[in-house]
Write a protein that holds these residues in place. Structure first.
Motif, short mmCIF file in Angstrom:
data_model
loop_
_atom_site.label_atom_id
_atom_site.label_comp_id
_atom_site.label_asym_id
_atom_site.label_seq_id
_atom_site.Cartn_x
_atom_site.Cartn_y
_atom_site.Cartn_z
N ASN A 282 0.98 -1.20 -0.11
CA ASN A 282 0.10 0.03 0.13
C ASN A 282 0.81 1.30 0.02
O ASN A 282 0.62 2.22 -0.68
N LEU A 283 2.02 1.15 0.77
CA LEU A 283 2.88 2.33 0.82
C LEU A 283 3.43 2.61 -0.64
O LEU A 283 3.68 3.88 -0.88
N LEU A 284 3.74 1.67 -1.33
CA LEU A 284 4.42 1.75 -2.50
C LEU A 284 3.30 1.68 -3.72
O LEU A 284 3.80 1.95 -5.06
N HIS A 285 1.94 1.81 -3.29
CA HIS A 285 0.87 1.79 -4.30
C HIS A 285 1.22 0.81 -5.23
O HIS A 285 0.90 0.99 -6.60
N LEU A 286 1.47 -0.68 -4.84
CA LEU A 286 1.54 -1.47 -5.82
C LEU A 286 0.37 -2.58 -5.55
O LEU A 286 -0.06 -2.72 -4.47
N ASN A 287 -0.40 -3.12 -6.56
CA ASN A 287 -1.48 -3.94 -6.25
C ASN A 287 -0.83 -5.18 -6.85
O ASN A 287 -1.03 -6.15 -8.02
N ILE A 288 -0.48 -6.30 -5.71
CA ILE A 288 0.05 -7.55 -6.12
C ILE A 288 -0.70 -8.36 -5.09
O ILE A 288 -0.73 -7.97 -3.80
N LYS A 289 -1.16 -9.62 -5.29
CA LYS A 289 -1.51 -10.53 -4.70
C LYS A 289 -0.83 -11.12 -3.55
O LYS A 289 0.43 -11.34 -3.95
N VAL A 290 -1.08 -11.20 -2.29
CA VAL A 290 -0.44 -11.70 -1.28
C VAL A 290 -1.09 -12.73 -0.55
O VAL A 290 -2.32 -12.68 -0.23
N VAL A 291 -0.34 -13.87 -0.24
CA VAL A 291 -0.76 -15.15 0.33
C VAL A 291 0.21 -15.48 1.39
O VAL A 291 1.43 -15.11 1.17
N ARG A 300 5.52 -28.43 9.48
CA ARG A 300 5.13 -28.80 8.22
C ARG A 300 4.22 -27.81 7.57
O ARG A 300 3.24 -27.05 8.38
N THR A 301 3.96 -27.78 6.30
CA THR A 301 3.06 -26.73 5.54
C THR A 301 1.63 -27.13 6.00
O THR A 301 1.38 -28.49 5.87
N ASN A 302 0.94 -26.16 6.37
CA ASN A 302 -0.45 -26.81 7.28
C ASN A 302 -1.58 -25.86 6.30
O ASN A 302 -2.56 -26.59 5.82
N ASP A 303 -1.42 -24.52 6.39
CA ASP A 303 -2.67 -23.61 5.72
C ASP A 303 -2.15 -22.66 4.64
O ASP A 303 -1.01 -22.33 4.82
N LEU A 304 -3.03 -22.51 3.67
CA LEU A 304 -2.79 -21.41 2.69
C LEU A 304 -3.68 -20.40 3.32
O LEU A 304 -4.77 -20.58 3.35
N ILE A 305 -3.11 -19.02 3.68
CA ILE A 305 -3.68 -17.92 4.24
C ILE A 305 -3.85 -16.87 3.06
O ILE A 305 -3.05 -16.39 2.55
#
Length: 407
Positions: A282-291, A300-305
């Motif tokens: 938001n600070l850099l005004h970038l629209n990139i999907k984040v998970v 161990r890998t458990n959840d995708l948030i």
């Protein structure tokens, strides 16, 4: 059958070899060449792993033997477990190379013995650093020069090579599944497509030297020339502010240099890391999907948030879930390897930097001979002077003595 099993466990592998050879002949007579070839590979495997008579030791010391083989961008690491002078078991792992080969192997060793029994002695090939491994594994690290122990290193190498060659077709199939998983991940996240993914991880494993790593996947495959390491200014365990610092440095630089931005950012962690990422974007005004990828209490890998902090249901048996797990494991391995490298600078290498008259060549010679600070402290002036000039050896000895007395 009971007698045959007991005989095999006592080291007589000829019974098993004869049975396999008879099956090979039978399959060949029946024109079943595929099964005959599979059994031939098994026989080669037995010849390498179970031929104890060539490498049997009689000192009854518990030791592990480590070597590795590299081909087609993959690293195969082999550990032979010798207990009471007998080769009892082995472990093999194969994965893509993401950094310098020797660094990758040394990190693997450090990580392995943080979770498993440490034997009295570990044998390693001369391509690895005794100093680096000794700094994180508290046991006797030996580089064999000749004899039975050298033969054991060769056996581990041959076994690593055979495992990689036998499993390479399966590895290639996994790579194909990974490419398709990239398309499936886009569907799950409601995105039109995913071309580039940046994956981040923070590390405070050793309590200091806070670092972060970024690995990059392009069209479902690791792009190793895009990997980046970051030394964090905050030398404390603060994932939120660490993530903010690293993401700001990464994407502010990308905007200035006009380099490629990702379609998706994956952070190693849950709510805090996602919030940190969104704050910076938001600070850099970038629209990139984040998970975020969250691990369970067994690491161990458990959840995708999702970016709204909701949990995205992903079938644990699906290719997508394995794809996400691989990315999380890859960034973790890459980051921890960098962390270990920084930590090792606090040992013999950085200590030698403080001594006038010891340059890169002399440093390398001292490390090769002594391997650790403790062994150098125990050495006499005469022993050190065999490697470097006497006056420089005196200065080093005085420095070591003063440092030791301070402690």
């Amino acid at each position: 059958m009971e007698n045959e099993i007991l005989s095999f466990l006592r080291g007589n592998d000829q019974i098993l070899k004869d049975k396999i050879m008879n099956k090979i002949l039978k399959y060949s007579e029946d024109l079943n060449y595929e099964m005959a070839l599979d059994l031939k590979k098994e026989l080669e495997y037995i010849d390498i792993v179970l031929d104890k008579q060539k490498v049997e030791l009689h000192d009854f010391v518990n030791r592990d033997v480590i070597s590795y083989y590299v081909d087609n961008g993959y690293l195969s690491i082999e550990i032979l477990f010798i207990r009471n002078g007998k080769l009892l078991n082995h472990k093999n792992d194969i994965f893509p190379i993401s950094v310098d080969i020797e660094d990758e192997v040394e990190y693997y060793i450090a990580n392995f013995y943080s979770r498993n029994e440490v034997p009295k002695e570990i044998l390693i090939p001369d391509t690895l650093s005794v100093e680096n491994i000794s700094s994180v594994v508290d046991t006797n690290i030996v580089v064999p020069q000749k004899g039975v122990k050298k033969d054991l290193i060769k056996m581990a190498y041959d076994n690593a090579k055979l495992n990689l060659k036998n499993k390479f077709e399966e590895i290639q199939k996994d790579d194909l599944r990974t490419s398709k998983s990239n398309e499936e991940l886009a569907n799950i996240l409601g995105m039109d497509s995913i071309y580039r993914i940046d994956v981040f991880d923070n590390s405070n494993l050793f309590g200091s030297f806070a670092v972060s790593g970024m690995v990059v996947y392009i069209d479902g495959k690791p792009a190793k020339n895009e990997y980046r390491k970051y030394k964090v200014s905050l030398d404390v365990n603060d994932d939120y502010n660490t993530m903010k610092e690293i993401l700001y440095r990464r994407y502010q630089r990308a905007l200035v240099d006009r380099t490629t931005l990702p379609d998706l950012i994956i952070v190693d962690g849950g709510e805090n890391q996602i919030r940190a990422a969104l704050d910076i974007l938001n600070l850099l005004h970038l629209n990139i999907k984040v998970v975020g990828l969250k691990k369970n209490d067994k690491h161990r890998t458990n959840d995708l948030i999702d970016s709204d902090l909701s949990v995205i249901n992903v079938d644990r048996m699906s290719n997508v879930f394995h794809y996400l797990t691989r990315m999380q494991d890859e960034v973790h391995r890459f980051t921890i390897n960098y962390h270990r490298t920084l930590r090792s600078k606090g040992s013999i290498s950085s200590l030698l930097d403080d001594i006038e008259g010891i340059g890169p060549t002399r440093k390398k010679q001292l490390i090769k001979v002594f391997g650790s600070v403790s062994k150098m402290r125990e050495a006499s002036l005469e022993e050190i002077a065999k490697i470097i000039p006497l006056q420089v050896a005196k200065e080093l000895k005085e420095y070591l003595d003063s440092k030791y007395n301070e402690e």
